[in-house]
Design a protein around this motif. Structure first.
Motif, PDB file in Angstrom:
ATOM      1  N   GLN A   1       0.621  -1.189   0.023  1.00 36.85           N
ATOM      2  CA  GLN A   1      -0.274   0.004   0.064  1.00 36.85           C
ATOM      3  C   GLN A   1       0.744   1.258   0.187  1.00 36.85           C
ATOM      4  OE1 GLN A   1      -3.702   0.821   0.236  1.00 36.85           O
ATOM      5  NE2 GLN A   1      -3.306  -1.265  -1.028  1.00 36.85           N
ATOM      6  N   LEU A   2       2.207   1.077   0.457  1.00 31.09           N
ATOM      7  CA  LEU A   2       2.883   2.329   0.473  1.00 31.09           C
ATOM      8  C   LEU A   2       3.514   2.747  -1.066  1.00 31.09           C
ATOM      9  CD1 LEU A   2       5.002   1.965   3.741  1.00 31.09           C
ATOM     10  CD2 LEU A   2       2.675   2.929   3.286  1.00 31.09           C
ATOM     11  N   LEU A   3       3.266   1.777  -2.083  1.00 31.57           N
ATOM     12  CA  LEU A   3       4.224   1.972  -3.248  1.00 31.57           C
ATOM     13  C   LEU A   3       3.639   3.177  -3.970  1.00 31.57           C
ATOM     14  CD1 LEU A   3       5.985   0.016  -4.739  1.00 31.57           C
ATOM     15  CD2 LEU A   3       4.164  -1.006  -6.000  1.00 31.57           C
ATOM     16  N   SER A   4       4.756   3.704  -4.338  1.00 29.54           N
ATOM     17  CA  SER A   4       4.655   5.330  -5.340  1.00 29.54           C
ATOM     18  C   SER A   4       4.900   5.258  -6.693  1.00 29.54           C
ATOM     19  CB  SER A   4       4.835   6.309  -4.234  1.00 29.54           C
ATOM     20  OG  SER A   4       6.387   6.306  -4.020  1.00 29.54           O
ATOM     21  N   HIS A   5       6.152   4.435  -6.639  1.00 24.26           N
ATOM     22  CA  HIS A   5       6.850   4.398  -7.824  1.00 24.26           C
ATOM     23  C   HIS A   5       6.951   2.822  -8.443  1.00 24.26           C
ATOM     24  CE1 HIS A   5       7.900   8.199  -6.255  1.00 24.26           C
ATOM     25  NE2 HIS A   5       8.525   8.704  -7.180  1.00 24.26           N
ATOM     26  N   LEU A   6       6.579   2.667  -9.533  1.00 26.89           N
ATOM     27  CA  LEU A   6       6.522   1.283  -9.834  1.00 26.89           C
ATOM     28  C   LEU A   6       7.013   1.214 -11.486  1.00 26.89           C
ATOM     29  CD1 LEU A   6       5.972  -1.832  -9.545  1.00 26.89           C
ATOM     30  CD2 LEU A   6       3.416  -1.130  -9.957  1.00 26.89           C
ATOM     31  N   ASN A   7       7.994   0.309 -11.671  1.00 29.07           N
ATOM     32  CA  ASN A   7       8.463   0.030 -13.103  1.00 29.07           C
ATOM     33  C   ASN A   7       8.235  -1.582 -13.408  1.00 29.07           C
ATOM     34  OD1 ASN A   7       9.713  -0.141 -15.415  1.00 29.07           O
ATOM     35  ND2 ASN A   7      11.869   0.196 -14.711  1.00 29.07           N
ATOM     36  N   LEU A   8       7.233  -1.447 -14.330  1.00 28.26           N
ATOM     37  CA  LEU A   8       6.932  -3.040 -14.912  1.00 28.26           C
ATOM     38  C   LEU A   8       7.460  -2.973 -16.519  1.00 28.26           C
ATOM     39  CD1 LEU A   8       3.472  -3.244 -13.285  1.00 28.26           C
ATOM     40  CD2 LEU A   8       5.536  -4.709 -12.641  1.00 28.26           C
ATOM     41  N   SER A   9       8.199  -2.386 -16.999  1.00 29.39           N
ATOM     42  CA  SER A   9       8.642  -2.552 -18.274  1.00 29.39           C
ATOM     43  C   SER A   9       9.159  -3.765 -18.720  1.00 29.39           C
ATOM     44  CB  SER A   9       9.496  -1.189 -18.710  1.00 29.39           C
ATOM     45  OG  SER A   9      10.732  -1.288 -17.892  1.00 29.39           O
ATOM     46  N   LYS A  10       9.330  -3.949 -19.751  1.00 23.50           N
ATOM     47  CA  LYS A  10       9.729  -5.136 -20.531  1.00 23.50           C
ATOM     48  C   LYS A  10       9.496  -6.547 -19.776  1.00 23.50           C
ATOM     49  CE  LYS A  10      13.206  -2.359 -22.824  1.00 23.50           C
ATOM     50  NZ  LYS A  10      14.731  -2.155 -23.067  1.00 23.50           N
ATOM     51  N   ASN A  11       8.101  -6.490 -19.689  1.00 21.62           N
ATOM     52  CA  ASN A  11       7.674  -7.985 -19.151  1.00 21.62           C
ATOM     53  C   ASN A  11       6.502  -8.640 -20.195  1.00 21.62           C
ATOM     54  OD1 ASN A  11       8.214  -8.786 -16.005  1.00 21.62           O
ATOM     55  ND2 ASN A  11       7.966  -6.487 -16.083  1.00 21.62           N
ATOM     56  N   LYS A  12       5.814  -9.474 -19.677  1.00 21.14           N
ATOM     57  CA  LYS A  12       4.830 -10.061 -20.630  1.00 21.14           C
ATOM     58  C   LYS A  12       3.440  -9.676 -20.139  1.00 21.14           C
ATOM     59  CE  LYS A  12       8.080 -13.939 -21.986  1.00 21.14           C
ATOM     60  NZ  LYS A  12       8.307 -15.405 -22.204  1.00 21.14           N
ATOM     61  N   LEU A  13       3.183  -8.798 -19.965  1.00 23.72           N
ATOM     62  CA  LEU A  13       1.715  -8.345 -19.415  1.00 23.72           C
ATOM     63  C   LEU A  13       0.961  -8.032 -20.697  1.00 23.72           C
ATOM     64  CD1 LEU A  13       2.932  -5.780 -16.703  1.00 23.72           C
ATOM     65  CD2 LEU A  13       1.872  -7.825 -16.319  1.00 23.72           C
ATOM     66  N   GLY A  14      -0.337  -8.935 -20.749  1.00 26.06           N
ATOM     67  CA  GLY A  14      -0.867  -9.101 -22.053  1.00 26.06           C
ATOM     68  C   GLY A  14      -1.997  -8.011 -22.086  1.00 26.06           C
TER      69      GLY A  14
END
Length: 695
Positions: free
Chosen positions: A572-585
């Protein structure tokens, strides 16, 4: 059925099918005419019986016969012999239908209806079931009906358990007998029936039984599934437990406004906020309900019983959740001057917190922490949150706590709440699992033997009080071997491999520190920035162990193989998230983002969003988007000129409640000019889109 290959019909079979279909059409036409005209003569009722003998799945015919029975009972003036004759005729019709299709839902439901009327003998029912189960031992309709009949006969669970034993002795492949055994044992142990009151003794007996089965035929899956159930019974605690919290017990938290610099305290313990409230996070080992002001008490020096509204983090329609969040309102006067306050959270001292399995929280526990309020600057300067965040490697530097920070740098040693009672009671569990590990090392030449050994070793590590995973390397090797030995199920093994690797990386203090980095670039002061946990490039396909990551505010998961971020909603504290270059469809796989209200910076670039015409994620995930929020959508809603929600409804529901200031989505099939215009409308706080500053 059960893997039997289909055969192409012969010409003479096709002719027979056509004749049967024609006969069925004539019968259906005559029957429907009788039904619509409410004709319940003997001839009309016999016609419905003929129809059901050919097609037992005709629900309308079964409902018609119920109406016909009620009509006949009224006509018979309650003559006992006539009543018994009516219901016996129904039982005979059902038997004829079951001979045609012994898996007919309608037939089994109608038989229950007849017996519930109380005019028929039930002594013959078990003999009928024995005949049907000899034809197909896996007929789950028959097993459900057997439980129904056993309840009517007041047969004890012990007698039914002995029946499953007889069937397993005849055929160890009787999966349904193993399953029914698990249902009966669960009931007997919950009731603490004599000879079943001690869970360890019961499980030891069952392990011996199933071990004989799997060693007799290692290729048969029935025993293996039962062994998996036994392992789950061995390691899980019946009553729910609080496994972690934020703030962690004994930690010192510094509250800082969004634009304050030079905090002087550990970045691990600094929380940037702009809402005037402090989030309290409770993480349970089971989904629970009943977390409220009467079951959880929050007290401090300035308020004995603080009024906190607790809310569950839900991804489905259930009322229970592993994660509960409360917002602690802090008086404004204390935010304007330097101060330190000790807060204590207690729970379990009163009834009310209940797991989804019906067990009460019965382990009174508490945790305390100190809150330091950083005084406001008279002239705020631009700091973390007002600039563009770059995820390039050169902007991150390994975190090295100095001597002044050594004592308070990491709350990692007490992130998880140790339940001493649970640890002291685990000696019998460790003994059982150690024996199973020793036995199953002999079956490493088969795939399911390797899989079971990996599960046993993982369970054994979970019983160890320290954070160190003793068997993690061996478990990772087993899953790597399984990926090569069993390619059709390689994704499953890959996911399990990822969970173990993820746990290994974040469990130990030294290991976790090696993945912690300070964010720094030319325009920001690193002292004002939280620590970034960089778990990029680990080939992760699945995430877990979120109870150990409640403190994370900046997370880098780029360059992995993630298809979903399910579970991330706990952070719940997450403010910055990097999910680049995965396989999210698709945006469906990002559903957890809806519950991360603190998220400001999000990078989902270079995934596969929009590349698939059919979004299969909603069918693979346990909490599909279409089930949880589809009812909120007004299909007529328009975002901007020429852009309708019909085109981007999934993105709309994921992003609409977020206050993103920076979003990167380039490199996805969906990221065209129209979609970027849509994003600018849906996210009014957005300042940076794909690296370009918006006007």
């Amino acid at each position: 059925m059960h893997g039997r290959p289909r055969k192409a019909p012969k010409p003479e079979d096709l002719a027979a099918f056509s004749a049967k279909a024609e006969k069925l059409r004539i019968l259906q036409s005559q029957f429907l005419s009788n039904h619509h005209q409410k004709i319940y003569t003997r001839e009309a009722v016999e016609l419905s019986a003929k129809l059901l003998e050919i097609n037992p799945e005709c629900y309308t015919a079964w409902n018609y016969r119920k109406l016909a029975v009620q009509h006949s009972l009224f006509e018979s003036n309650l003559d006992p012999d006539a009543v018994n004759s009516i219901f016996n005729d129904e039982l005979l019709v059902i038997e004829n239908a079951l001979r045609q299709n012994f898996k007919s839902y309608g037939a089994w439901y109608h038989r229950k209806w007849v017996l519930n009327k109380g005019h028929s003998s039930i002594e013959n029912e078990l003999r009928l079931l024995d005949k049907l189960q000899n034809v197909d031992p896996r007929n789950f309709h028959a097993w459900n009906y057997r439980r129904f009949v056993a309840a009517l006969l007041n047969r004890s669970d012990e007698d039914e358990l002995n029946h499953t034993q007889d069937l397993i002795d005849k055929n160890i492949s009787n999966y349904s007998a193993w399953h029914n055994r698990s249902v009966l044992l669960s009931s007997l142990m919950k009731k603490k029936v004599q000879a079943f009151s001690r869970k360890d003794e019961v499980l030891i007996r069952e392990y011996e039984l199933v071990r004989d089965a799997v060693f007799t035929d290692e290729d048969d899956q029935s025993g293996w599934f039962y062994h998996l159930w036994l392992l789950d019974q061995t390691v899980k605690s019946e009553s729910p437990l609080l496994t972690s919290s934020w703030p962690a017990h004994g930690s010192d938290i510094t509250l800082s406004g969004d634009r304050y610099l030079d905090l002087g305290s550990s970045p691990f313990n600094t929380y940037h906020f702009d809402s005037g409230s402090l989030p309290l996070i409770l993480y349970f080992n089971q989904a629970v309900e009943g977390v409220n002001v009467s079951t959880v008490t929050v007290s401090s020096g300035f308020n004995v019983n603080m009024d906190v509204i607790w809310k569950p983090i839900l991804l489905n329609n259930s009322k229970t959740s592993h994660v509960w969040v409360g917002q602690l309102k802090l008086p404004k006067v204390e935010l304007d001057s330097l101060g330190a306050y000790t807060l204590e959270v207690t729970l379990g001292h009163s009834q009310g917190i209940i797991s989804s399995g019906g067990f009460h929280y019965s382990h009174p526990s508490h945790f305390s922490f100190t809150v330091h309020v950083q005084p406001a600057k008279k002239e705020p300067v631009d700091g973390f949150g007002s600039e563009k965040i770059s995820w390039r490697d050169e902007n991150f530097h390994i975190y090295e706590p100095d001597s002044l920070e050594s004592d308070l740098a990491l709350p990692l040693d007490h992130l998880s709440i140790k339940n001493e009672r649970e640890l002291s009671d685990s000696s019998w569990q460790a003994k059982i699992i150690d024996e199973e590990i020793s036995n199953f090392r002999e079956l490493l030449d088969c795939k399911i033997g390797k899989l079971t050994l990996a599960r046993l070793l993982t369970a054994r590590d979970a019983l160890v009080s320290s954070d160190k995973s003793i068997h993690s390397e061996e478990v990772l090797r087993l899953y790597s071997e399984l990926m090569k030995l069993d390619p059709p199920h390689s994704q499953f093994y890959k996911d399990e491999h990822s969970l173990i690797l993820f746990e290994k990386v974040i469990s130990g203090r030294e290991s976790l520190l090696s993945y912690c980095f300070r964010y720094r670039n030319l325009t920001s002061s690193s002292s004002s920035n939280p620590i970034c946990l960089r778990l990029n490039g680990l080939s992760l396909s699945r995430l877990g162990s979120f109870e150990k990551l409640l403190w994370v505010q900046m997370l880098d998961l780029s360059h992995n193989e993630l298809r979903s971020i399910e579970g991330l909603e706990a952070m719940q504290l997450l403010s910055h998230l990097n999910l680049s270059k995965n396989k999210l469809g698709s945006f469906t796989s990002l559903e957890s983002l809806r519950h991360l209200k603190s998220i400001k910076v999000l990078d989902i670039s270079y995934n596969e969003i929009g590349a698939h015409s059919v979004d299969t994620t909603r069918y693979l995930c346990s909490s599909p988007l279409s089930h949880s929020i589809g009812s909120e959508w007004d299909g007529s809603e328009i975002v901007t000129d020429g852009v309708s929600l019909v085109s981007y409804w999934e993105a709309f529901f994921i992003l609409k409640g977020l206050k993103l200031t920076q979003l990167d989505i380039t490199g996805n099939a969906i990221a065209d000019e129209k979609f970027t215009a849509f994003l600018a409308e849906v996210l009014p706080a957005l300042k940076w889109l794909d690296g370009v500053q918006l006007n």
